[in-house]
Structure formats: structure tokens, C-alpha cells
Design a protein around this motif. Structure first.
Motif, PDB file in Angstrom:
ATOM      1  N   TRP A 213       0.853  -0.747  -0.197  1.00 63.44           N
ATOM      2  CA  TRP A 213      -0.061  -0.390   0.095  1.00 63.44           C
ATOM      3  C   TRP A 213       1.075   1.871   0.108  1.00 63.44           C
ATOM      4  O   TRP A 213       0.752   1.899  -0.770  1.00 63.44           O
ATOM      5  N   THR A 214       2.092   1.824   0.868  1.00 60.60           N
ATOM      6  CA  THR A 214       2.856   2.589   1.369  1.00 60.60           C
ATOM      7  C   THR A 214       3.533   3.049  -0.465  1.00 60.60           C
ATOM      8  O   THR A 214       3.671   4.088  -0.521  1.00 60.60           O
TER       9      THR A 214
ATOM     10  N   LEU B 163       4.560   5.661  -5.308  1.00 62.51           N
ATOM     11  CA  LEU B 163       4.438   5.547  -6.537  1.00 62.51           C
ATOM     12  C   LEU B 163       3.025   6.465  -7.043  1.00 62.51           C
ATOM     13  O   LEU B 163       2.692   7.078  -8.118  1.00 62.51           O
ATOM     14  N   ARG B 164       2.351   6.832  -5.806  1.00 63.21           N
ATOM     15  CA  ARG B 164       0.689   7.889  -6.314  1.00 63.21           C
ATOM     16  C   ARG B 164       0.273   7.002  -7.552  1.00 63.21           C
ATOM     17  O   ARG B 164      -0.545   7.713  -8.671  1.00 63.21           O
TER      18      ARG B 164
ATOM     19  N   GLY C 262       8.315   8.912 -15.659  1.00 62.87           N
ATOM     20  CA  GLY C 262       7.502   7.467 -15.126  1.00 62.87           C
ATOM     21  C   GLY C 262       8.420   7.219 -13.347  1.00 62.87           C
ATOM     22  O   GLY C 262       9.593   8.180 -13.709  1.00 62.87           O
ATOM     23  N   HIS C 263       8.039   6.228 -13.064  1.00 63.20           N
ATOM     24  CA  HIS C 263       8.857   6.470 -11.523  1.00 63.20           C
ATOM     25  C   HIS C 263       8.496   4.575 -11.044  1.00 63.20           C
ATOM     26  O   HIS C 263       7.741   3.609 -11.249  1.00 63.20           O
ATOM     27  N   VAL C 264      10.203   4.204 -10.931  1.00 64.58           N
ATOM     28  CA  VAL C 264       9.757   2.771  -9.500  1.00 64.58           C
ATOM     29  C   VAL C 264      10.651   2.802  -8.665  1.00 64.58           C
ATOM     30  O   VAL C 264      11.155   4.046  -7.947  1.00 64.58           O
ATOM     31  N   CYS C 265       9.881   2.214  -7.929  1.00 66.12           N
ATOM     32  CA  CYS C 265      10.031   2.212  -6.276  1.00 66.12           C
ATOM     33  C   CYS C 265      10.585   0.732  -6.246  1.00 66.12           C
ATOM     34  O   CYS C 265       9.991  -0.131  -6.219  1.00 66.12           O
ATOM     35  N   LEU C 266      11.397   0.968  -5.628  1.00 69.13           N
ATOM     36  CA  LEU C 266      12.373  -0.516  -4.993  1.00 69.13           C
ATOM     37  C   LEU C 266      12.451  -0.776  -3.961  1.00 69.13           C
ATOM     38  O   LEU C 266      12.698  -0.088  -2.703  1.00 69.13           O
TER      39      LEU C 266
END
Length: 325
Positions: free
Chosen positions: A129-130, A136-137, A231-235
Motif C-alpha cells: 500500500w505505501t 508511486l501515487r 515514470g517512477h520505479v520504486c525498489l
């Protein structure tokens, strides 16, 4: 109380069930009678000593009932979830019959789910969720790739992203996992590979909106190559292995793309990432209703902790592993 202790770093064989004194809640802590807990890869690193010193009693999450709360935020007998807040690292964790946890890392829930089903939720769904909604919204109609989608965290992320209305590309190492991932809400399933970005770009020439990368350091540059401008990567994990990486930002991060990390085991429940930002009751209700398919893949008894760790390390669990007391 009975506790699973680590006396020295090593493999699953170093985990042993022993008697320890009942903990006394300190200032700001809540004493919880543990009913069940989920396993997490962070606990493998604690056990092996890879992340330096760790607590004798591991475990970063649990579900149970409140035994005592000196600050009276929770009532005795109240059903709660607890996650991180230094558990298993700076303070003794949830691999025990009792655990004292910072009150900021405890949340009350109202549900008829069994303890084993409830225990499959806290850390996986909180992290998903976070990272998806808070970092990443993610929004409806966006395209997101979830790398490592067959993991417990990956399955939670597919559930949440699909429910938001995003188009989900899920990755897996095996074609046989495709039906299960589609049942979770993935519209596309791709075999994991170091050149996955090329396959994604063939289908989405302008790039996609986001990547949730649970495979980690071995794939993060390929994940960045999938993105559109903005764009966005979240590791959020390193199923493919940890260790340092060499980063030359100008040449390895495409211009106009974002890279962030979410180290849930270190920051969940802190002032920057409070539990109040996560709709735990809604998540629990959606699991109970079947909207989220959050049931455990395998349940072990307390005394079977070594077998549980072996299964987790094998990568063959197919979802969340839960231990019941």
C-alpha cells in the motif's frame, strides 16, 4: 514464555525454541499475546547476520491480542496487528508467545478472520500500500509492472493495483504461475528476464507509468528503461540478491525518470511513514470479502520454524508463509 531464538548467525538450524522471561512493556510499548506471525525475507538476513547485529528473537510482524498497555491506548483482549518498529533488529521480535512493541507500530482491527489468515496481511499489504499509493501515487488506467509478483508482497501489490483500476503487468520466473497471477488481477504476465524492458517497450513504445521492483538490485536498471518520461520505479525488495550496485546517474537513469526506495522494515510506523496512512481495516475487510486474495500459501506450527524458513529461502512457497502458535 516460549520463544524462537538465534544464538549465532547461520542457516535455519540455528533457530531453536527455548524458554525466555516474559517481556515487560517499556515506555510507549504495548504487550501483545502473539497468536500468529508471517515470515519475511528480512528475517533471513537477520538470522544470517548479513545486516549486522540483530535481536535474539526475530520477527517483524504479528497478530494477536493486547495483554497490557500502560498508556491505555488499547484495551486488554483487543485484536491487533503489529509490524516492525525495530522488532527483530533493535528489540526482540514476534517469534515468541509475547512481544513488547512500540504503540506507534500497533493497530487495532475488527474481524472474524482466523489468526492464520489475519497474519498473512500486515507487512505485505502495508508495504504494498505505501509503495503503490504513498510513493508511486498509482491511479486508475496507469500501467504498472510488478516484478517478483508471485512473492507474498508481489501478490498483495497485484491485488491493490488491480483494485485501483491500474493495468498490471506481473512478472514471474515460471509460465505455470500465469493463471494464479491473472486471478489476482494481472492483465499481462511476463517471464522475468534481465531484458524485460525490451519486451515491455515493444508493447508500450512510449514506456509505462511505474514499476514496483521486488527483484531488486539485479533488475533496477532494466526497470528504469521501461518508464515513460515522468515514470517512477520504486525498489522495495531484493529477491534477486542484495549487495551494492555501481550507479552512474547521468548515464544509467534515463532523463526525466524517477527512482526511489521503500525500506519497510526500517521505516514503517515512524513519523514519516505512520501506520495511520495505511487503511488496515479496509484491507482486512477486503481480504475477508475475497476482493483481495490475501490468504496464506502455507501454515506451519511454532515448532516447525526451521522448515518454514527453509521453504521461504527456497522461493517455492507461492505466497505468504504463516506460523501459528
Amino acid at each position: 514464555m516460549r520463544a524462537i531464538v538465534i544464538k549465532q548467525p547461520g542457516g535455519p538450524e540455528v533457530l531453536s525454541v527455548e524458554e525466555r522471561p516474559d517481556p515487560t512493556p517499556g515506555t510507549g510499548q504495548v504487550l501483545i499475546e502473539v497468536k500468529a506471525f508471517g515470515l519475511n525475507h528480512a528475517e533471513v538476513y537477520f538470522r544470517k547476520g548479513v545486516w549486522g547485529s540483530a535481536a535474539e528473537i526475530s520477527g517483524i510482524e504479528c497478530v494477536g491480542v493486547v495483554k497490557r498497555d500502560p498508556d491505555r491506548r488499547f484495551e486488554p483482549g483487543q485484536k491487533v496487528m503489529a509490524l516492525v518498529g525495530g522488532m527483530g533488529r533493535n528489540i526482540n521480535g514476534s517469534y515468541a508467545e509475547l512481544v513488547a512493541v512500540p504503540g506507534s507500530n500497533v493497530v487495532a482491527v475488527d474481524t472474524d478472520l482466523s489468526w492464520e489468515d489475519l497474519a498473512a496481511i500486515p507487512e505485505s499489504y502495508a508495504t504494498a500500500w505505501t509503495s503503490l499509493m504513498g510513493i508511486l501515487r498509482l491511479a486508475a488506467d496507469q500501467v504498472i509492472a510488478i516484478r517478483g509478483a508471485t512473492s507474498a508482497l508481489g501478490q498483495a501489490a497485484v491485488n491493490i493495483a488491480a483494485a485501483v483500476g491500474a493495468r498490471v503487468i506481473a512478472t514471474t520466473r515460471r509460465n505455470s504461475h500465469t493463471p494464479a497471477l491473472e486471478s489476482l488481477g494481472a492483465q499481462e504476465v511476463q517471464l522475468e528476464s534481465p531484458q524485460l524492458a525490451k519486451h515491455v517497450r515493444d508493447r508500450y513504445p512510449q514506456g509505462i507509468d511505474a514499476v514496483l521492483d521486488i527483484v531488486g538490485n539485479t533488475t533496477v536498471f532494466d526497470s528504469l528503461a521501461m518508464l515513460r518520461r515522468g515514470g517512477h520505479v520504486c525498489l522495495v525488495g531484493f529477491l534477486g540478491g542484495g549487495g551494492p550496485i555501481v550507479l552512474e546517474p547521468v548515464f544509467q537513469i534515463p532523463s526525466g525518470r524517477q527512482l526511489s526506495v521503500f525500506a519497510s522494515a526500517l521505516v514503517t510506523g515512524t513519523s514519516e511513514f505512520p501506520l495511520s496512512e495505511i487503511p488496515f481495516q479496509k484491507i482486512v475487510d477486503r481480504v475477508a470479502a475475497g476482493t483481495y486474495q490475501g490468504r496464506p500459501a502455507k501454515v506451519f506450527r511454532f515448532e516447525e520454524i526451521r522448515e518454514a524458513h527453509r521453504l521461504m529461502e527456497s522461493g517455492e512457497a507461492g505466497g505468504k508463509i504463516v506460523v501459528c502458535l
